[in-house]
Design a protein around this motif. Structure first.
Motif, PDB file in Angstrom:
ATOM      1  N   PRO A 193       0.823  -1.203   0.000  1.00 48.45           N
ATOM      2  CA  PRO A 193       0.000   0.000   0.000  1.00 48.45           C
ATOM      3  C   PRO A 193       0.858   1.254   0.000  1.00 48.45           C
ATOM      4  O   PRO A 193       1.919   1.271   0.611  1.00 48.45           O
ATOM      5  N   ASP A 194       0.401   2.279  -0.686  1.00 53.11           N
ATOM      6  CA  ASP A 194       1.170   3.513  -0.816  1.00 53.11           C
ATOM      7  C   ASP A 194       0.736   4.551   0.212  1.00 53.11           C
ATOM      8  O   ASP A 194       0.839   5.731  -0.002  1.00 53.11           O
ATOM      9  N   ASN A 195       0.244   4.081   1.355  1.00 55.51           N
ATOM     10  CA  ASN A 195      -0.218   5.032   2.357  1.00 55.51           C
ATOM     11  C   ASN A 195       0.783   5.230   3.486  1.00 55.51           C
ATOM     12  O   ASN A 195       0.498   5.885   4.467  1.00 55.51           O
ATOM     13  N   GLY A 196       1.982   4.632   3.342  1.00 53.76           N
ATOM     14  CA  GLY A 196       3.029   4.833   4.326  1.00 53.76           C
ATOM     15  C   GLY A 196       2.843   4.021   5.589  1.00 53.76           C
ATOM     16  O   GLY A 196       3.588   4.192   6.543  1.00 53.76           O
ATOM     17  N   THR A 197       1.858   3.134   5.637  1.00 52.46           N
ATOM     18  CA  THR A 197       1.583   2.404   6.864  1.00 52.46           C
ATOM     19  C   THR A 197       1.799   0.898   6.720  1.00 52.46           C
ATOM     20  O   THR A 197       1.280   0.138   7.501  1.00 52.46           O
ATOM     21  N   PHE A 198       2.552   0.465   5.736  1.00 53.84           N
ATOM     22  CA  PHE A 198       2.768  -0.977   5.640  1.00 53.84           C
ATOM     23  C   PHE A 198       3.714  -1.456   6.727  1.00 53.84           C
ATOM     24  O   PHE A 198       4.491  -0.690   7.273  1.00 53.84           O
ATOM     25  N   ASP A 199       3.621  -2.717   7.075  1.00 52.03           N
ATOM     26  CA  ASP A 199       4.453  -3.314   8.118  1.00 52.03           C
ATOM     27  C   ASP A 199       5.760  -3.755   7.484  1.00 52.03           C
ATOM     28  O   ASP A 199       5.842  -4.804   6.852  1.00 52.03           O
ATOM     29  N   VAL A 200       6.808  -2.959   7.652  1.00 55.76           N
ATOM     30  CA  VAL A 200       8.083  -3.216   6.987  1.00 55.76           C
ATOM     31  C   VAL A 200       8.688  -4.525   7.467  1.00 55.76           C
ATOM     32  O   VAL A 200       9.231  -5.288   6.672  1.00 55.76           O
ATOM     33  N   GLU A 201       8.593  -4.825   8.754  1.00 51.52           N
ATOM     34  CA  GLU A 201       9.176  -6.064   9.269  1.00 51.52           C
ATOM     35  C   GLU A 201       8.496  -7.285   8.640  1.00 51.52           C
ATOM     36  O   GLU A 201       9.160  -8.231   8.222  1.00 51.52           O
ATOM     37  N   GLN A 202       7.183  -7.246   8.544  1.00 54.06           N
ATOM     38  CA  GLN A 202       6.445  -8.350   7.919  1.00 54.06           C
ATOM     39  C   GLN A 202       6.767  -8.422   6.424  1.00 54.06           C
ATOM     40  O   GLN A 202       6.986  -9.501   5.880  1.00 54.06           O
ATOM     41  N   LEU A 203       6.811  -7.281   5.772  1.00 52.06           N
ATOM     42  CA  LEU A 203       7.155  -7.244   4.353  1.00 52.06           C
ATOM     43  C   LEU A 203       8.549  -7.816   4.134  1.00 52.06           C
ATOM     44  O   LEU A 203       8.755  -8.631   3.239  1.00 52.06           O
TER      45      LEU A 203
END
Length: 116
Positions: A35-45
């Motif tokens: 998602p391009d809303n800046g709220t993705f979970d980087v650790e999970q990604l």
């Protein structure tokens, strides 16, 4: 004879067109872009996308290098994530925006050894 040559030319053009698709550069395949809303979970990604090659969340080397305490600068990491490296790492520029790649780099820079 002229009709035969036209058919041959058309067939050859089709074959060349299809073969050029097979020679396209490898790109990261993501069923759904982040998602391009800046709220993705980087650790999970990172675990799901990068963890196959960068073990323990990037803390240890696997198929790819250890990223924790990387001597590479942020520009190098950004370009490598975005553009990949032929034969070594797919390009993720089609899956992530520049801002999302910057979030991934912040995650990498914040990596610390696991306790215990």
């Amino acid at each position: 004879m002229k009709l035969h040559m036209m058919k041959f030319t058309a067939l050859l053009s089709g074959v060349l067109g299809v073969s050029s698709l097979c020679a396209a550069p490898v790109q990261a395949q993501s069923a759904t872009p982040a998602p391009d809303n800046g709220t993705f979970d980087v650790e999970q990604l990172f675990a799901g996308t990068c963890g196959f090659c960068h073990s323990d969340g990037g803390r240890t080397a696997g198929k790819g290098p250890q990223l924790m305490n990387s001597p590479r600068d942020d520009d190098f990491l950004h370009n490598r994530i975005k553009n990949g490296k032929s034969g070594a790492m797919p390009a993720f520029g089609g899956a992530f925006t520049d801002a999302q790649i910057d979030q991934i780099i912040k995650y990498i820079r914040a990596l610390k050894p696991r306790e215990g």
